[in-house]
Design a protein around this motif. Structure first.
Motif, PDB file in Angstrom:
ATOM      1  N   VAL A  95      98.303 -34.085   2.999  1.00 14.74           N
ATOM      2  CA  VAL A  95      97.157 -34.350   3.867  1.00 14.74           C
ATOM      3  C   VAL A  95      96.164 -33.208   3.721  1.00 14.74           C
ATOM      4  CG1 VAL A  95      96.358 -34.729   6.231  1.00 14.74           C
ATOM      5  CG2 VAL A  95      98.617 -35.570   5.531  1.00 14.74           C
ATOM      6  N   ASN A  96      94.923 -33.530   3.406  1.00 14.48           N
ATOM      7  CA  ASN A  96      93.872 -32.514   3.350  1.00 14.48           C
ATOM      8  C   ASN A  96      92.851 -32.807   4.434  1.00 14.48           C
ATOM      9  OD1 ASN A  96      91.941 -30.609   2.763  1.00 14.48           O
ATOM     10  ND2 ASN A  96      91.947 -30.979   0.560  1.00 14.48           N
ATOM     11  N   CYS A  97      92.947 -32.042   5.521  1.00  9.26           N
ATOM     12  CA  CYS A  97      91.966 -32.159   6.608  1.00  9.26           C
ATOM     13  C   CYS A  97      91.212 -30.844   6.757  1.00  9.26           C
ATOM     14  CB  CYS A  97      92.645 -32.552   7.909  1.00  9.26           C
ATOM     15  SG  CYS A  97      94.026 -31.502   8.406  1.00  9.26           S
ATOM     16  N   SER A  98      91.149 -30.071   5.670  1.00  9.09           N
ATOM     17  CA  SER A  98      90.440 -28.792   5.694  1.00  9.09           C
ATOM     18  C   SER A  98      88.934 -29.023   5.693  1.00  9.09           C
ATOM     19  CB  SER A  98      90.836 -27.945   4.481  1.00  9.09           C
ATOM     20  OG  SER A  98      90.418 -28.560   3.280  1.00  9.09           O
ATOM     21  N   HIS A  99      88.210 -28.009   6.120  1.00  9.39           N
ATOM     22  CA  HIS A  99      86.740 -28.092   6.104  1.00  9.39           C
ATOM     23  C   HIS A  99      86.163 -26.733   5.706  1.00  9.39           C
ATOM     24  CE1 HIS A  99      82.878 -29.893   6.990  1.00  9.39           C
ATOM     25  NE2 HIS A  99      82.553 -28.861   7.737  1.00  9.39           N
ATOM     26  N   PRO A 100      86.426 -26.321   4.464  1.00  9.16           N
ATOM     27  CA  PRO A 100      85.891 -25.028   4.017  1.00  9.16           C
ATOM     28  C   PRO A 100      84.385 -25.104   3.810  1.00  9.16           C
ATOM     29  CG  PRO A 100      86.902 -26.192   2.186  1.00  9.16           C
ATOM     30  CD  PRO A 100      87.172 -27.015   3.405  1.00  9.16           C
ATOM     31  N   THR A 101      83.675 -24.089   4.276  1.00 12.25           N
ATOM     32  CA  THR A 101      82.216 -24.072   4.156  1.00 12.25           C
ATOM     33  C   THR A 101      81.724 -22.682   3.769  1.00 12.25           C
ATOM     34  OG1 THR A 101      81.998 -23.588   6.522  1.00 12.25           O
ATOM     35  CG2 THR A 101      81.874 -25.892   5.874  1.00 12.25           C
ATOM     36  N   PRO A 102      80.575 -22.617   3.102  1.00 12.42           N
ATOM     37  CA  PRO A 102      79.955 -21.310   2.828  1.00 12.42           C
ATOM     38  C   PRO A 102      79.495 -20.653   4.122  1.00 12.42           C
ATOM     39  CG  PRO A 102      79.041 -23.032   1.423  1.00 12.42           C
ATOM     40  CD  PRO A 102      79.830 -23.719   2.491  1.00 12.42           C
ATOM     41  N   LYS A 103      79.056 -19.420   4.035  1.00  8.42           N
ATOM     42  CA  LYS A 103      78.685 -18.667   5.228  1.00  8.42           C
ATOM     43  C   LYS A 103      77.237 -18.908   5.665  1.00  8.42           C
ATOM     44  CE  LYS A 103      82.007 -14.943   4.406  1.00  8.42           C
ATOM     45  NZ  LYS A 103      82.194 -13.487   4.168  1.00  8.42           N
ATOM     46  N   VAL A 122      79.498 -28.000  -2.376  1.00  8.06           N
ATOM     47  CA  VAL A 122      80.166 -28.965  -3.251  1.00  8.06           C
ATOM     48  C   VAL A 122      81.374 -28.336  -3.918  1.00  8.06           C
ATOM     49  CG1 VAL A 122      79.901 -30.361  -5.342  1.00  8.06           C
ATOM     50  CG2 VAL A 122      78.077 -30.328  -3.623  1.00  8.06           C
ATOM     51  N   LYS A 123      81.234 -27.106  -4.358  1.00  7.72           N
ATOM     52  CA  LYS A 123      82.328 -26.428  -5.050  1.00  7.72           C
ATOM     53  C   LYS A 123      83.513 -26.177  -4.121  1.00  7.72           C
ATOM     54  CE  LYS A 123      83.460 -22.164  -7.557  1.00  7.72           C
ATOM     55  NZ  LYS A 123      82.954 -20.871  -8.056  1.00  7.72           N
ATOM     56  N   VAL A 124      83.241 -25.642  -2.955  1.00 12.14           N
ATOM     57  CA  VAL A 124      84.326 -25.211  -2.094  1.00 12.14           C
ATOM     58  C   VAL A 124      84.954 -26.370  -1.328  1.00 12.14           C
ATOM     59  CG1 VAL A 124      83.016 -24.708   0.029  1.00 12.14           C
ATOM     60  CG2 VAL A 124      85.042 -23.366  -0.529  1.00 12.14           C
ATOM     61  N   GLN A 125      84.195 -27.442  -1.077  1.00 13.29           N
ATOM     62  CA  GLN A 125      84.743 -28.525  -0.280  1.00 13.29           C
ATOM     63  C   GLN A 125      85.085 -29.749  -1.130  1.00 13.29           C
ATOM     64  OE1 GLN A 125      83.465 -31.124   3.618  1.00 13.29           O
ATOM     65  NE2 GLN A 125      82.935 -28.968   3.613  1.00 13.29           N
ATOM     66  N   MET A 126      84.097 -30.397  -1.733  1.00  9.03           N
ATOM     67  CA  MET A 126      84.384 -31.627  -2.471  1.00  9.03           C
ATOM     68  C   MET A 126      85.264 -31.359  -3.692  1.00  9.03           C
ATOM     69  SD  MET A 126      81.933 -34.802  -3.508  1.00  9.03           S
ATOM     70  CE  MET A 126      80.782 -33.935  -4.561  1.00  9.03           C
ATOM     71  N   ASN A 127      84.956 -30.305  -4.437  1.00 10.95           N
ATOM     72  CA  ASN A 127      85.732 -30.022  -5.642  1.00 10.95           C
ATOM     73  C   ASN A 127      87.159 -29.596  -5.332  1.00 10.95           C
ATOM     74  OD1 ASN A 127      83.413 -30.647  -7.001  1.00 10.95           O
ATOM     75  ND2 ASN A 127      83.051 -28.607  -7.833  1.00 10.95           N
ATOM     76  N   SER A 128      87.336 -28.848  -4.228  1.00  9.71           N
ATOM     77  CA  SER A 128      88.698 -28.452  -3.864  1.00  9.71           C
ATOM     78  C   SER A 128      89.510 -29.665  -3.429  1.00  9.71           C
ATOM     79  CB  SER A 128      88.675 -27.388  -2.760  1.00  9.71           C
ATOM     80  OG  SER A 128      88.205 -27.904  -1.532  1.00  9.71           O
ATOM     81  N   TYR A 129      88.894 -30.582  -2.707  1.00 10.10           N
ATOM     82  CA  TYR A 129      89.566 -31.827  -2.322  1.00 10.10           C
ATOM     83  C   TYR A 129      90.015 -32.584  -3.562  1.00 10.10           C
ATOM     84  CZ  TYR A 129      89.076 -32.533   2.771  1.00 10.10           C
ATOM     85  OH  TYR A 129      89.230 -32.481   4.135  1.00 10.10           O
ATOM     86  N   ALA A 130      89.098 -32.745  -4.510  1.00  4.75           N
ATOM     87  CA  ALA A 130      89.391 -33.522  -5.712  1.00  4.75           C
ATOM     88  C   ALA A 130      90.481 -32.859  -6.553  1.00  4.75           C
ATOM     89  CB  ALA A 130      88.120 -33.695  -6.539  1.00  4.75           C
ATOM     90  N   TRP A 131      90.375 -31.564  -6.720  1.00  4.80           N
ATOM     91  CA  TRP A 131      91.301 -30.841  -7.590  1.00  4.80           C
ATOM     92  C   TRP A 131      92.719 -30.826  -7.030  1.00  4.80           C
ATOM     93  CZ3 TRP A 131      91.740 -29.519 -12.376  1.00  4.80           C
ATOM     94  CH2 TRP A 131      92.650 -28.529 -12.760  1.00  4.80           C
ATOM     95  N   LEU A 179      76.739 -35.900   1.716  1.00  2.93           N
ATOM     96  CA  LEU A 179      76.932 -35.950   0.266  1.00  2.93           C
ATOM     97  C   LEU A 179      78.412 -35.812  -0.087  1.00  2.93           C
ATOM     98  CD1 LEU A 179      75.861 -35.666  -2.726  1.00  2.93           C
ATOM     99  CD2 LEU A 179      75.710 -33.214  -2.261  1.00  2.93           C
ATOM    100  N   ILE A 180      79.061 -34.824   0.482  1.00  2.00           N
ATOM    101  CA  ILE A 180      80.459 -34.536   0.169  1.00  2.00           C
ATOM    102  C   ILE A 180      81.394 -35.606   0.736  1.00  2.00           C
ATOM    103  CG2 ILE A 180      82.347 -32.933   0.675  1.00  2.00           C
ATOM    104  CD1 ILE A 180      80.131 -30.699   0.550  1.00  2.00           C
ATOM    105  N   LYS A 181      81.184 -35.992   1.980  1.00  2.00           N
ATOM    106  CA  LYS A 181      82.080 -36.970   2.600  1.00  2.00           C
ATOM    107  C   LYS A 181      81.986 -38.323   1.916  1.00  2.00           C
ATOM    108  CE  LYS A 181      83.757 -34.133   5.625  1.00  2.00           C
ATOM    109  NZ  LYS A 181      85.137 -33.616   5.438  1.00  2.00           N
ATOM    110  N   GLY A 182      80.777 -38.716   1.505  1.00  2.00           N
ATOM    111  CA  GLY A 182      80.637 -39.959   0.750  1.00  2.00           C
ATOM    112  C   GLY A 182      81.361 -39.876  -0.586  1.00  2.00           C
ATOM    113  N   GLY A 183      81.286 -38.715  -1.223  1.00  2.00           N
ATOM    114  CA  GLY A 183      81.976 -38.511  -2.488  1.00  2.00           C
ATOM    115  C   GLY A 183      83.481 -38.590  -2.348  1.00  2.00           C
ATOM    116  N   ILE A 184      84.019 -38.026  -1.276  1.00  2.00           N
ATOM    117  CA  ILE A 184      85.460 -38.059  -1.043  1.00  2.00           C
ATOM    118  C   ILE A 184      85.941 -39.500  -0.862  1.00  2.00           C
ATOM    119  CG2 ILE A 184      87.260 -37.478   0.641  1.00  2.00           C
ATOM    120  CD1 ILE A 184      85.788 -34.790   1.049  1.00  2.00           C
ATOM    121  N   ILE A 185      85.180 -40.298  -0.132  1.00  2.00           N
ATOM    122  CA  ILE A 185      85.572 -41.688   0.102  1.00  2.00           C
ATOM    123  C   ILE A 185      85.716 -42.451  -1.216  1.00  2.00           C
ATOM    124  CG2 ILE A 185      84.799 -43.906   1.062  1.00  2.00           C
ATOM    125  CD1 ILE A 185      83.556 -42.255   3.391  1.00  2.00           C
TER     126      ILE A 185
END
Length: 273
Positions: A95-103, A122-131, A179-185
């Protein structure tokens, strides 16, 4: 209820990785999963919060563990995660329910958006989810595990943000979020199509607004926002993290054995109107 039906929800002898397990939703998922006899590995950056969760729900049984893990770090994504897989074995449930964000969050609006901030999101959130979902699925394939992978998106991966609910508050729109949440879906759909032959189920959960702290906005939600938001929901209230956790249990368990590639929306009806 017949015991054979209840057994479908059991996580007995199943290893569950919960990435973001110290958050609002993650901690509720751990609370719920712990009642259904699973072995839980918390992956998070908050060691102090993890220790509190373990003390609260472990109940003298060594079935909840913690590994410090940071989605911002390339080393953790590329090298540390495979080591965690080796240490605890391939999970039956990820289960990935993380929400990493830049500062630099003030630069996420349309007016103030900066290219490097967009790239970081995109790198820290969407790409980490995908990877991480891919690494887990590949390990499940190698070990012959019919697993369940659950990624978290949002109603704002389905519809645009209603800026009216932010009127009179300090909250603003977020360009990267939708952008990211749509990509994850849609990534979930792609994964489900590919890994279905291995009997690996990949699903998505899209919560609406929940009671509790809002990431990047402190521990207390603004009353004006709560009122504005609830007025638009057919059920006329915010959701509870516990309601999301129960739905996560359903997708993690054999109770949902013929469901894959699905986006389960938990929003009190927000997206139906």
């Amino acid at each position: 209820m017949p015991s054979n039906i209840l057994n479908k929800f059991s996580l007995y002898k199943k290893t569950c990785f919960i990435l973001g397990g110290c958050g609002l939703i993650g901690s509720e998922i751990i609370k719920t999963f712990s009642k259904f006899n699973s072995k839980i590995i918390i992956l998070d950056i908050n060691k102090n919060k993890a220790n509190i969760i373990i003390k609260k729900f472990n109940k003298n049984k060594k079935f909840i563990f913690f590994e410090e893990f940071d989605c911002h770090l390339e080393n953790d994504l590329i090298y540390k995660f495979p080591k965690i897989l080796e240490k605890y074995g391939c999970p039956n449930v990820f289960v990935n329910c993380s929400h990493p964000t830049p500062k630099d969050l003030k630069y996420k609006t349309f007016k103030n958006l900066k290219k490097n901030i967009l790239d970081d999101y995109v790198k820290v959130q969407m790409n980490s989810y995908a990877w991480l979902a891919r690494l887990t699925a590949e390990e499940m394939c190698k070990k012959g595990i019919s697993g369940s992978i659950i990624l978290f998106a949002s109603i704002y991966g389905l519809v645009g943000q209603d800026l009216n609910v932010y009127k009179g508050t300090t909250m603003k729109e977020s360009v990267p979020y939708s952008l990211i949440k749509g990509g994850i879906i849609n990534y979930v759909r792609q994964m489900a199509s590919y890994y279905g032959k291995n009997n690996i189920r990949i699903n998505c959960i899209s919560p609406g607004g929940l009671k509790g702290h809002v990431k990047d906005h402190g521990n207390n939600q603004e009353q004006k926002f709560l009122k504005n938001y609830s007025k638009k929901v057919p059920l006329a209230r915010m959701g509870e993290a516990s309601e999301v956790a129960l739905c996560t249990l359903f997708l993690a368990s054999e109770a949902s054995s013929y469901i894959t590639g699905h986006n389960l929306v938990i929003d009190g009806g927000w997206t139906i109107i």
